[in-house]
Design a protein around this motif. Structure first.
Motif, PDB file in Angstrom:
ATOM      1  N   ASP A   1       0.808  -1.217   0.000  1.00  0.00           N
ATOM      2  CA  ASP A   1       0.000   0.000   0.000  1.00  0.00           C
ATOM      3  C   ASP A   1       0.840   1.266   0.000  1.00  0.00           C
ATOM      4  N   CYS A   2       2.146   1.108   0.101  1.00  0.00           N
ATOM      5  CA  CYS A   2       3.015   2.287   0.158  1.00  0.00           C
ATOM      6  C   CYS A   2       2.982   2.994  -1.206  1.00  0.00           C
ATOM      7  N   PRO A   3       2.660   4.290  -1.225  1.00  0.00           N
ATOM      8  CA  PRO A   3       2.612   4.992  -2.511  1.00  0.00           C
ATOM      9  C   PRO A   3       4.006   5.142  -3.135  1.00  0.00           C
ATOM     10  N   ARG A   4       3.997   5.502  -4.421  1.00  0.00           N
ATOM     11  CA  ARG A   4       5.263   5.745  -5.103  1.00  0.00           C
ATOM     12  C   ARG A   4       5.673   7.200  -4.947  1.00  0.00           C
ATOM     13  N   VAL A   5       6.947   7.466  -5.169  1.00  0.00           N
ATOM     14  CA  VAL A   5       7.416   8.854  -5.103  1.00  0.00           C
ATOM     15  C   VAL A   5       7.021   9.576  -6.392  1.00  0.00           C
ATOM     16  N   ALA A   6       7.183  10.908  -6.380  1.00  0.00           N
ATOM     17  CA  ALA A   6       6.747  11.708  -7.525  1.00  0.00           C
ATOM     18  C   ALA A   6       7.722  11.583  -8.694  1.00  0.00           C
TER      19      ALA A   6
ATOM     20  N   LEU B   1       9.598   6.063   5.676  1.00  0.00           N
ATOM     21  CA  LEU B   1       9.246   4.636   5.650  1.00  0.00           C
ATOM     22  C   LEU B   1       9.314   4.036   7.048  1.00  0.00           C
ATOM     23  N   MET B   2      10.322   4.453   7.819  1.00  0.00           N
ATOM     24  CA  MET B   2      10.427   3.935   9.195  1.00  0.00           C
ATOM     25  C   MET B   2       9.248   4.417  10.040  1.00  0.00           C
ATOM     26  N   GLN B   3       8.829   5.674   9.829  1.00  0.00           N
ATOM     27  CA  GLN B   3       7.690   6.201  10.582  1.00  0.00           C
ATOM     28  C   GLN B   3       6.399   5.490  10.166  1.00  0.00           C
ATOM     29  N   ARG B   4       6.257   5.199   8.882  1.00  0.00           N
ATOM     30  CA  ARG B   4       5.067   4.468   8.415  1.00  0.00           C
ATOM     31  C   ARG B   4       5.021   3.095   9.092  1.00  0.00           C
ATOM     32  N   HIS B   5       6.186   2.473   9.161  1.00  0.00           N
ATOM     33  CA  HIS B   5       6.258   1.152   9.794  1.00  0.00           C
ATOM     34  C   HIS B   5       5.849   1.236  11.254  1.00  0.00           C
ATOM     35  N   LYS B   6       6.334   2.271  11.933  1.00  0.00           N
ATOM     36  CA  LYS B   6       5.996   2.446  13.350  1.00  0.00           C
ATOM     37  C   LYS B   6       4.491   2.628  13.519  1.00  0.00           C
ATOM     38  N   LEU B   7       3.904   3.420  12.647  1.00  0.00           N
ATOM     39  CA  LEU B   7       2.482   3.701  12.741  1.00  0.00           C
ATOM     40  C   LEU B   7       1.657   2.442  12.463  1.00  0.00           C
ATOM     41  N   ARG B   8       2.165   1.617  11.534  1.00  0.00           N
ATOM     42  CA  ARG B   8       1.421   0.435  11.120  1.00  0.00           C
ATOM     43  C   ARG B   8       1.513  -0.672  12.159  1.00  0.00           C
ATOM     44  N   THR B   9       2.699  -0.841  12.752  1.00  0.00           N
ATOM     45  CA  THR B   9       2.930  -1.996  13.614  1.00  0.00           C
ATOM     46  C   THR B   9       3.073  -1.643  15.088  1.00  0.00           C
ATOM     47  N   GLY B  10       3.330  -0.366  15.391  1.00  0.00           N
ATOM     48  CA  GLY B  10       3.557   0.007  16.783  1.00  0.00           C
ATOM     49  C   GLY B  10       4.967  -0.267  17.256  1.00  0.00           C
ATOM     50  N   VAL B  11       5.811  -0.785  16.365  1.00  0.00           N
ATOM     51  CA  VAL B  11       7.189  -1.111  16.740  1.00  0.00           C
ATOM     52  C   VAL B  11       8.139  -0.144  16.027  1.00  0.00           C
ATOM     53  N   TYR B  12       9.108   0.387  16.783  1.00  0.00           N
ATOM     54  CA  TYR B  12      10.090   1.275  16.153  1.00  0.00           C
ATOM     55  C   TYR B  12      10.953   0.501  15.173  1.00  0.00           C
ATOM     56  N   SER B  13      11.115   1.064  13.984  1.00  0.00           N
ATOM     57  CA  SER B  13      11.919   0.392  12.968  1.00  0.00           C
ATOM     58  C   SER B  13      13.371   0.876  13.042  1.00  0.00           C
TER      59      SER B  13
END
Lengths: 293, 370
Positions: B142-147, B350-362
């Motif tokens: 679901d991660c969008p692409r860059v511009a 990307l690390m922040q997205r991971h944190k938000l999705r899983t609750g675990v710091y990447s």
């Protein structure tokens, strides 16, 4: 004669060589063994743990890159400075752990000696744990212990200085950096140790010390993907913490885990029987080198 | 001049960085207000002559020589430096949490011009960057692409080859980037080569020496000429004009350079090359956003803004998004009108997205290189 206003100390966290308050702005009361008020300490949050891991990661390559001899000198200098704060440590240990002055003095002496004992290991551990392996081929085959990276340490709850030193020093010996969660009820020696480290030659970020509740911070520290190993020794006697659950969390990211030794805290006055704790936070690097023709 | 308005669900616009997957409806967290979302593209399709005519009209100057432009640019209201710094500071304190944070992180990814501008760049490096642009987080479909991917001119063919059919733009820095110290012929040739190789966005630098010594018409004509070199028609390469605000010394100069670039037909104005410190700062970006807002009020034309250099964390990026929303409004919160020029920002987002999705710091060990 005018009465002098008291100059009270603010007890803070130690992250990346600086002394910030908790990001959350919270504090909690620290009481002595008899229940009297001692101090207000910062109550660390998971975000403080995140910041501490970031600082530890940034410092790791530099600390591991220093020569073993240099790390030994730097750690020995910490022992010198610990010695200089002897009275302060003794007073804090006596108040927090409910010891008599003589007993507290002995604990401080043991802690300094323990630090020196580990400092001596820096340039010896590779000889003891490393090896020249015989292999069936024209190669030199050498194994050496290397630091694993960033280590999260839950420090012992009861023994607030000797226990802390006994778990922290072995992590640092090989070049790991540490994020330490101090004893919840007896954090003052850990805070004073951070002041010692700040004025020693230990690079900023190599040791980061948080004060607060183990239940709140430890799961985030153990779950953090950028932490390579955790020492759960201090979860014994911490309220509402299951080291087995923490170990399961650590398994998600294949961390090295040091479990508590038993149902109660070990007797920290006993000199360690070898570099066991040092080697718990190392990886073995094996090099194959062709023999000259 | 014509302003092209697009309704969100209309056929794909000619030059859109909006990902097809997200263009069809409001992104998560945007909410539905019942109003029709309008998408604007940066700049206009006006010809060179129309641009000049408009500049005459806007500046009220009969001649666009150094003196005429100086009269207009130096007549622009001054920037209150303390006020601008204070406003940036204040906007930086906004707390963005939960669903708004998730939206902001995804929006940031979609606004990134993933950049590599090193002397040591190779086709292989560009290929790995393109792979990352297409699929920033391999663990999250679901991660969008860059511009866009932003490279030096000679590496454009490698970037276009790797990104063909993905909708990800290829931006090339041209005009003797980063100094711009070459003859106009050389700089135009640099631009034409990049366009011919398939770049659909050109990041040009202005001649700061000329600007600072008051030779405004030289800068104006440079931009106009590079715009011509970008081609004509709806498929022409978009022109981003780099002001290099770190060399402009004052906020007043930033405002003047912004206006000068917009008058000369820039589609985007960009803060910095990333090769000069300080690079992008929040107050400088706010000054540029204000210029864009005023230009839009005067002409109805939407100009894009691209801060570049030194924005390394998701937290920083969110401060910029807040500044955009508060200065020019929601219209600009899309990749067609706002971009981040960055190399390491994507990893932190990307690390922040991971944190938000899983609750675990990447950690950086779990993020691909590039």
């Amino acid at each position: 004669m005018s009465t002098r206003l008291e100059v009270r100390k603010t007890y803070k966290l130690f992250i990346g060589g600086a002394f910030p308050r908790s990001e959350s702005g919270r504090t909690y009361e620290v009481r002595d063994a008899k229940g009297g008020f001692l101090a207000n300490a910062a109550l660390a949050s998971r975000k403080d743990a995140r910041d501490a891991v970031k600082a530890a990661r940034a410092a790791q390559a530099g600390w591991a890159g220093a020569t073993a001899y240099n790390r030994g000198q730097v750690l020995y200098r910490v022992a010198e400075l610990l010695e200089g704060r002897r009275d302060q440590f003794a007073a804090e240990v006596a108040a927090g752990e409910g010891l008599r002055a003589k007993e507290a003095e002995a604990v401080v002496s043991a802690a300094v000696d323990r630090w020196v004992w580990y400092a001596g290991w820096t340039d010896k551990v590779a000889q003891v744990a490393g090896a020249a392996n015989p292999v069936a081929g024209p190669y030199f085959n050498l194994s050496v212990p290397e630091p694993t990276g960033v280590v999260g340490v839950v420090a012992p709850q009861r023994s607030s200085l000797l226990g802390l030193v006994s778990v922290l020093a072995p992590v640092l010996v090989t070049g790991n950096t540490a994020v330490v969660l101090s004893s919840t009820d007896r954090p003052l020696p850990a805070i004073t140790l951070s002041e010692v480290l700040a004025t020693s030659d230990v690079p900023k970020g190599v040791v980061n010390i948080l004060t607060g509740r183990v239940t709140e911070v430890a799961p985030h520290l153990v779950g953090h993907m950028d932490v390579n190993a955790v020492d759960l020794t201090g979860t014994v006697g911490a309220d509402g913490v299951s080291w087995a659950e923490l170990e399961a969390t650590a398994a998600d990211t294949v961390k090295r885990v040091v479990r508590p030794g038993g149902e109660s805290e070990p007797d920290w006055t006993v000199t360690p029987d070898g570099p066991r704790r040092i080697l718990a936070f190392t990886e073995t690097k094996t090099v194959w080198h062709p023999k000259g023709i | 001049m014509t302003i092209r308005l697009f309704v969100g669900t209309m056929p794909r616009m000619t030059h859109s960085a909006t990902d097809a997957r997200t263009a069809s409806g409001p992104a998560a967290g945007e909410g539905s207000t019942g109003t029709v979302a309008l998408h604007h593209t940066a700049g206009t399709q006006a010809s060179g002559a129309e641009i000049v005519a408009q500049a005459h009209h806007l500046t009220g100057q009969a001649t666009l020589d150094d003196a005429g432009l100086a009269r207009y640019l130096r007549g622009l209201p001054g920037v209150d430096k303390v006020g601008a710094d204070g406003r940036a500071q204040m906007l930086g304190t906004r707390s963005i949490k939960t669903s708004a944070k998730a939206w902001a992180l995804d929006a940031t990814v979609r606004m990134i011009d993933l950049t590599t501008l090193e002397g040591a760049d190779t086709p292989g490096k560009v290929a790995s960057l393109a792979a990352k642009a297409k699929n920033p987080d391999p663990n999250d479909p679901d991660c969008p692409r860059v511009a866009a991917v932003c490279v030096y001119g000679d590496l454009v063919p490698h970037a276009t080859a790797a990104l063909e059919g993905t909708g990800i733009h290829v931006a090339a820095v041209a005009t003797a980037f980063p100094s711009g110290r070459a003859s106009r012929e050389v700089r135009l040739l640099d631009t034409r080569e990049a366009v011919a190789a398939g770049a659909d966005e050109i990041d040009m630098v202005i001649d700061r020496g000329a600007f600072l010594s008051g030779r405004f018409s030289a800068v104006f004509e440079d931009i106009l000429a590079v715009r011509e070199a970008c081609g004509t028609g709806p498929d022409r390469a978009h022109l981003k004009v780099i002001l290099e605000t770190g060399e402009l010394a004052t906020y007043d100069n930033v405002r003047r350079a912004s206006w000068l670039a917009m008058l000369a037909g820039a589609d985007f104005i960009k803060t910095s090359t990333g090769k000069v410190a300080p690079a992008a700062t929040l107050p400088v970006t706010i000054v540029m956003l204000e210029a864009v807002r005023d230009f839009h009020r005067a002409t109805g034309v939407h100009i894009g803004v691209k801060p570049a250099g030194g924005i390394a964390t998701a937290k920083d990026a969110m401060k910029y998004l807040v500044a955009v929303n508060e200065t020019v409004g929601e219209d600009w919160l899309n990749p067609d009108l706002f971009r981040f020029g960055a190399s390491s920002l994507l990893n932190d987002v990307l690390m922040q997205r991971h944190k938000l999705r899983t609750g675990v710091y990447s950690g950086p060990d779990y993020i691909s290189v590039g």
